[in-house]
Design a protein around this motif. Sequence first.
Motif, short mmCIF file in Angstrom:
data_model
loop_
_atom_site.label_atom_id
_atom_site.label_comp_id
_atom_site.label_asym_id
_atom_site.label_seq_id
_atom_site.Cartn_x
_atom_site.Cartn_y
_atom_site.Cartn_z
N GLU A 29 29.51 38.54 35.92
CA GLU A 29 30.20 38.35 36.84
C GLU A 29 30.25 39.86 37.59
OE1 GLU A 29 32.61 38.15 39.99
OE2 GLU A 29 32.60 36.40 38.54
N LYS A 30 29.81 39.78 38.91
CA LYS A 30 29.61 41.07 39.80
C LYS A 30 30.87 41.61 40.06
CE LYS A 30 30.06 38.87 44.53
NZ LYS A 30 29.35 38.42 45.59
N SER A 31 32.08 40.90 39.94
CA SER A 31 33.40 41.62 40.14
C SER A 31 33.95 42.12 38.90
CB SER A 31 34.29 40.91 41.00
OG SER A 31 35.65 41.34 40.95
N TRP A 32 35.03 42.88 39.00
CA TRP A 32 35.71 43.29 37.64
C TRP A 32 36.57 42.35 37.05
CZ3 TRP A 32 40.89 43.63 38.04
CH2 TRP A 32 41.70 43.42 39.37
N ARG A 33 36.70 41.23 37.75
CA ARG A 33 37.62 40.32 37.11
C ARG A 33 37.36 38.99 37.19
NH1 ARG A 33 39.32 37.02 40.86
NH2 ARG A 33 39.73 38.05 43.05
N PRO A 34 37.80 37.76 36.57
CA PRO A 34 37.25 36.69 36.85
C PRO A 34 37.98 35.97 38.05
CG PRO A 34 38.81 36.69 35.27
CD PRO A 34 38.42 37.94 35.49
N GLY A 35 37.45 34.89 38.58
CA GLY A 35 38.18 34.01 39.73
C GLY A 35 37.74 33.77 41.05
N GLY A 36 36.67 34.55 41.49
CA GLY A 36 36.00 34.48 42.51
C GLY A 36 36.92 34.37 43.72
N ARG A 37 36.95 33.20 44.71
CA ARG A 37 37.87 33.38 45.67
C ARG A 37 39.35 33.06 45.40
NH1 ARG A 37 34.59 29.64 49.17
NH2 ARG A 37 33.76 28.95 47.35
N ILE A 38 39.69 32.88 44.10
CA ILE A 38 41.07 32.79 43.73
C ILE A 38 41.49 34.26 43.57
CG2 ILE A 38 42.83 31.56 42.24
CD1 ILE A 38 40.91 29.44 41.83
N SER A 39 41.98 34.68 44.60
CA SER A 39 42.30 36.22 44.37
C SER A 39 43.54 36.72 44.98
CB SER A 39 41.39 36.83 45.28
OG SER A 39 41.54 38.35 45.39
N THR A 40 44.24 37.45 44.02
CA THR A 40 45.56 38.13 44.56
C THR A 40 45.42 39.58 44.83
OG1 THR A 40 46.75 36.55 43.23
CG2 THR A 40 48.13 38.41 43.81
N ARG A 41 45.75 39.96 45.96
CA ARG A 41 45.37 41.46 46.36
C ARG A 41 46.88 41.96 46.26
NH1 ARG A 41 42.57 44.51 50.19
NH2 ARG A 41 40.87 42.80 49.80
N LYS A 42 46.96 43.14 45.35
CA LYS A 42 47.95 43.92 45.00
C LYS A 42 48.06 45.15 45.55
CE LYS A 42 49.03 41.04 40.83
NZ LYS A 42 49.34 40.95 39.51
N HIS A 43 48.96 45.64 46.17
CA HIS A 43 49.35 46.87 46.89
C HIS A 43 50.77 47.35 46.95
CE1 HIS A 43 48.66 50.56 49.45
NE2 HIS A 43 49.62 50.01 49.92
N GLU A 44 50.89 48.40 45.70
CA GLU A 44 52.29 48.99 45.24
C GLU A 44 53.32 47.74 44.80
OE1 GLU A 44 53.47 51.28 48.79
OE2 GLU A 44 51.99 52.95 48.27
N GLN A 45 54.22 47.38 45.80
CA GLN A 45 55.01 46.28 45.25
C GLN A 45 54.79 45.09 45.80
OE1 GLN A 45 55.89 48.73 47.53
NE2 GLN A 45 57.52 48.33 48.75
N TYR A 46 53.87 45.06 46.73
CA TYR A 46 53.21 43.69 47.25
C TYR A 46 52.19 42.99 46.73
CZ TYR A 46 55.32 46.73 51.07
OH TYR A 46 56.02 47.31 51.99
N ALA A 47 52.22 41.98 46.87
CA ALA A 47 51.21 40.94 46.13
C ALA A 47 50.88 39.69 47.23
CB ALA A 47 51.50 40.39 44.88
N PHE A 48 49.59 39.50 47.54
CA PHE A 48 49.07 38.60 48.37
C PHE A 48 47.97 37.58 47.87
CE2 PHE A 48 50.50 42.31 50.71
CZ PHE A 48 51.30 41.96 51.58
N ASP A 49 48.56 36.44 47.88
CA ASP A 49 47.35 35.27 47.33
C ASP A 49 46.63 35.10 48.53
OD1 ASP A 49 48.14 35.09 44.89
OD2 ASP A 49 49.51 33.36 45.40
N HIS A 50 45.48 36.15 49.04
CA HIS A 50 44.78 35.91 50.10
C HIS A 50 43.48 35.18 50.10
CE1 HIS A 50 42.40 38.80 48.14
NE2 HIS A 50 41.49 39.25 49.01
N GLY A 51 43.11 34.53 48.72
CA GLY A 51 42.17 33.83 48.53
C GLY A 51 42.66 32.38 48.90
#
Length: 326
Positions: A29-51
Motif C-alpha cells: 500500500e502506497k499510503s500509511w493506512r488501508p482504504g483507498g478512497r474510503i477516507s476520513t480526514r481528521k483535524h483536531e476535533q473535526y472528522a470529515f468523510d471526504h471520500g
Amino acid sequence: MKKIAVIGTGLSALSLAYHLPALDITFFEKSWRPGGRISTRKHEQYAFDHGAHYLKLDHGVIGLNEFLKKIDAIKILKGQFCSNISQNSPIEDKEVIVGKDGNESIPIKIHKSLHYPTHFSKQITNIESHNNEYFLIAADEKFGPYDYVFCSMPFEQSKKLLDQFIDYSDIPEIEFDSIWTVMIAFNQRLGAPFQFGYHLTPEISFLMNQNFKHEFFNEECWVVNMRADWTKEYYNIENYVLEDYVVNQMKKSFQSKADAVFKKSHRWRYSYTKKSLRDQNSKRFIESIDQRLYAFGDWCEGPSIQDAWLSGKKLAQHFSEMRLKN
C-alpha cells in the motif's frame, strides 16, 4: 503454498483477499493506512468523510452487510435527504450505512480481520519477471518472489504497471470524472432542513452534514462535492479560492450568517467511473495470458462502494475456479 502479492488496500483488494481461500497473501500500500478512497480526514476535533459518503442499505451485494456487522465496522443512520435541493424536491427519511468511527473504519476493520502482512508507504513502481516468478520494485527495495500479482488501483495506473505483461490493445480505456471536495466547519448551524442531498447550486452536486454521522462536534461540519464538469473546468483552481467560494455559496443558499472556522479541499482525480469495464466489453477484470497477473478495481463494475466490493468478489471466484481446474 502459492505466494500472492496484492497491490493496494482499497475495498476491491480487501474483498479479493476476504473471498479467496486461505493463501500466502501480502499487501502493498502506497499510503500509511488501508482504504483507498474510503477516507476520513481528521483535524483536531473535526472528522470529515471526504471520500465515499455512505453505503446504500439496499445495494444488492449478498453477504456484505452481514460481514460488516460481524466485524463491528458499521452503523445504520436515518437522515433527512433531498434528491434535488434547487428544485425544492420533498425531504424524506433515508437510511444509510456508514463507518462506526468514520468511513475509514470500514476498510481498517476489514484489513485487521484478514491478518495478512502489509507493507505500508510502499509505492510499487515496477514489476520484474524471473523464471516464472514476479518481483515488486518500490524505490530501492525489491520484494518477492511471488507466483501471482493482483493490482487494485485506478485503470491508468495499473496499465502503466502491467503493460509489459498484458496486451492492452483490445482493452477499452476507462475514463474517470475528477471531483473537487470541500470540507467546512461553521461556528453555528446553517439551518439546513436536511442532512444530505443533491444539487444545492449549479456548481455543487452533493453535500452531507458530518455531525449526525460522527456525533461529537460543537461546530456544524459539511462535506461538499462539486460537479464533475465544473471540476474539469476549474481543475487547477487555488484551494483557498474554491473554499471561500463554497462557503459563500452555502451561506447564501441557507441565508446564514455563520462563519467558517475550518476549511480544507481535496481533488479526487479518479473519483467516479464514467463507464465500467463490464459495461464496455462484459469483462470483470484484466488478466495476463498465463493468468498470473491481474488488474481490477471498482472501475470494472461501477462507481459505488458496493461495486468495489463486487469487483474483488468476482475476481476471487474466477481465481478459485481456475485453480481448481489446474
